[in-house]
Design an enzyme around this catalytic site. Structure first.
Site: not given
Ligand code: 2M8
Length: 478
Positions: A48, A192, A429
């Site tokens: 999102s 997270d 990232e």
């Molecule tokens: C990370 O989150 C996801 C879960 O939603 C994961 O670790 O599997 C976080 O950094 C989150 O903020 C981000 O939207 C997502 C995708 O980049 O990765």
């Protein structure tokens, strides 16, 4: 998508090694036609808030494609107005991401869920979307009359959906009327495994869980870059409870053990409501809508005021179950800066902390960029995900907030340092703050997107450092 070249050809970065072309390449390779994977392998679905940042970058390449990114996301909005945190890609390779669509299929049985497939999760992420829509509108204004006209149609289509999304957050996620958004899961914060959540998570008693895979660990170079197994047990336990509640908001609110007022999401909502008011103006929304939005902004500001900790000079999240603030210095503490329009005193306090050794003024930093958790915290970990590394997307939020606050020189400095980091180390990232090493996914879409937005945002005062190393790193990239 049209070529990036030409649009940016006057920028100093373009001349120094094609940063625009490299960012464009990442977005093209992660492009699924009407939406963009957050990263090629680690995150093969639509997230999102990633999509909102991606749209902000895409707006400089192709305004229509930027609008489509958000239209696709909002096509999976729930009847309550909720925008799910993940829309699962039916074409993602098996065993690439856990928990995937099959794990969240339960969400489809909720009467409020959109038709599946594609399946969605039933969590949310910070509401950056209206800010993105407004920036798309601004980009259309620069692109000319034809673009403005089609984007006006887009605004008319997306406005009621944005309004429903913000109303959902102001009601289901704030039944107390506090002005602050409640989250049910650390994934709902976007940050997270931040120590922001350690106190509230520590109180959650994890029960029996079946064995589960850690597919995420196959996509990064070291498990120290990702949350621990203990963190994951807690995440999956909370998901199990949410599924057990049938994803029903009221049931979750009554029984769920993790219920936290998230100041970062709340501040983003205030700023996004400012943007929504602008959009409401363009689409000539009813006065009643505008009154409601104005009320949400005022309530949000009051809520953040109440969470201000004068000793730390930061805002603190609040654990509703324990009835106490979560006292740890993370990037979320700058929430009032992001909400905008603070008093001179509050702004000065926030900037003092931002510049201090507790954040961007720490003498050991490779670039003067604020770590996600203060290096002065005992829980700081420079390699672990949201527990210390610097995040370009967070730097974008702070930069954008500094611009809004009229802190032009600070904003330019932050933008330049961020671009230097990316030009030197690639489209990570996140980054180890002392060495600058890129971590997590090395071809992260939102990093490419904010790079484009930064480059498009005017001249930088100093040339960048050598980019050669970053290209060789990307060649090895995931
Ligand atoms: C990370 O989150 C996801 C879960 O939603 C994961 O670790 O599997 C976080 O950094 C989150 O903020 C981000 O939207 C997502 C995708 O980049 O990765």
């Amino acid at each position: 998508m049209t070529s990036a070249r030409g649009i940016f050809s006057d920028g100093p970065l373009e001349k120094r090694g094609g940063l625009v072309a490299r960012a464009d390449d990442i977005l093209r390779k992660n492009d699924m036609g009407s939406w963009t994977k957050a990263a090629p392998e680690l995150y093969p679905h639509q997230w999102s808030w990633d999509s909102a940042f991606i749209a902000i970058g895409l707006a400089h390449l192709d305004v229509r494609r930027a609008a489509l990114e958000l239209s696709t996301l909002f096509a999976h909005q729930w009847k309550t107005g909720k925008v799910p945190h993940i829309v699962f890609n039916p074409e993602a390779p098996p065993e690439s991401y856990y928990p995937g669509a099959e794990h969240w299929a339960c969400a489809a049985s909720s009467p409020d869920a959109p038709p599946a497939p594609p399946y969605t999760s039933c969590l949310t992420q910070p509401p950056v979307h209206a800010i993105a829509v407004w920036r798309i509108w601004e980009a259309a204004g620069r692109a000319g009359e034809a673009s403005l006209s089609s984007t006006r149609d887009f605004l008319h289509g997306i406005y009621p959906r944005l309004f429903a999304w913000h109303r959902y957050l102001a009601t289901f996620r704030d039944p107390e009327g506090s002005g602050l958004v409640t989250i049910y899961h650390p994934w709902g914060s976007g940050t997270d495994n931040s120590p922001r959540w350690d106190g509230a998570l520590g109180a959650v008693e994890v029960g029996e869980l079946p064995p589960y895979p850690r597919y995420d660990l196959q996509h990064v170079e070291g498990s120290d870059q990702r949350p621990t197994d203990t963190d994951y047990d807690r995440y999956l336990w909370l998901v199990k409870l949410i599924k057990g509640a049938g994803c029903d908001e009221r049931t979750i609110y009554c029984y769920h053990p993790f219920l936290v007022k998230d100041v970062l999401s709340s501040a983003i909502l205030v700023a996004a409501n400012d943007a929504l008011l602008e959009i409401a103006e363009v689409v000539k929304a009813p006065d009643g809508d505008r009154e409601l939005i104005t009320g949400w902004i005022q309530r949000g500001r009051r809520g953040l005021d109440q969470r201000w900790d004068a000793d730390l000079g930061l805002c603190l999240d609040y654990d509703l179950r324990a009835g106490s603030p979560l006292r740890v210095r993370t990037i979320a503490g700058f929430a009032p800066l992001i909400a905008g329009r603070q008093s001179t005193e509050r702004l000065a306090a926030l900037l003092g902390v931002l510049d201090s050794p507790a954040y961007a003024g720490h003498p050991g930093l490779r670039w003067p960029l604020p770590p996600s958790t203060s290096p002065e915290e005992t829980k700081f970990d420079p390699r672990s995900y949201w527990r210390g590394p610097t995040w370009p997307v967070v730097n974008w939020l702070l930069w954008w907030s500094l611009v809004r606050a009229g802190e032009t020189q600070r904003a330019v400095n932050l933008r330049r340092a961020s671009l230097e980091q990316i030009a030197s180390e690639g489209f990570g990232e996140y980054f180890e703050p002392f060495t600058g090493e890129p971590l997590g996914s090395l071809r992260q879409s939102w990093t490419a997107a904010v790079t484009l937005d930064w480059i498009a945002s005017g001249p930088l005062q100093e040339p960048l450092r050598d980019e050669a190393r970053s290209r060789s790193k990307e060649a090895r990239g995931r």
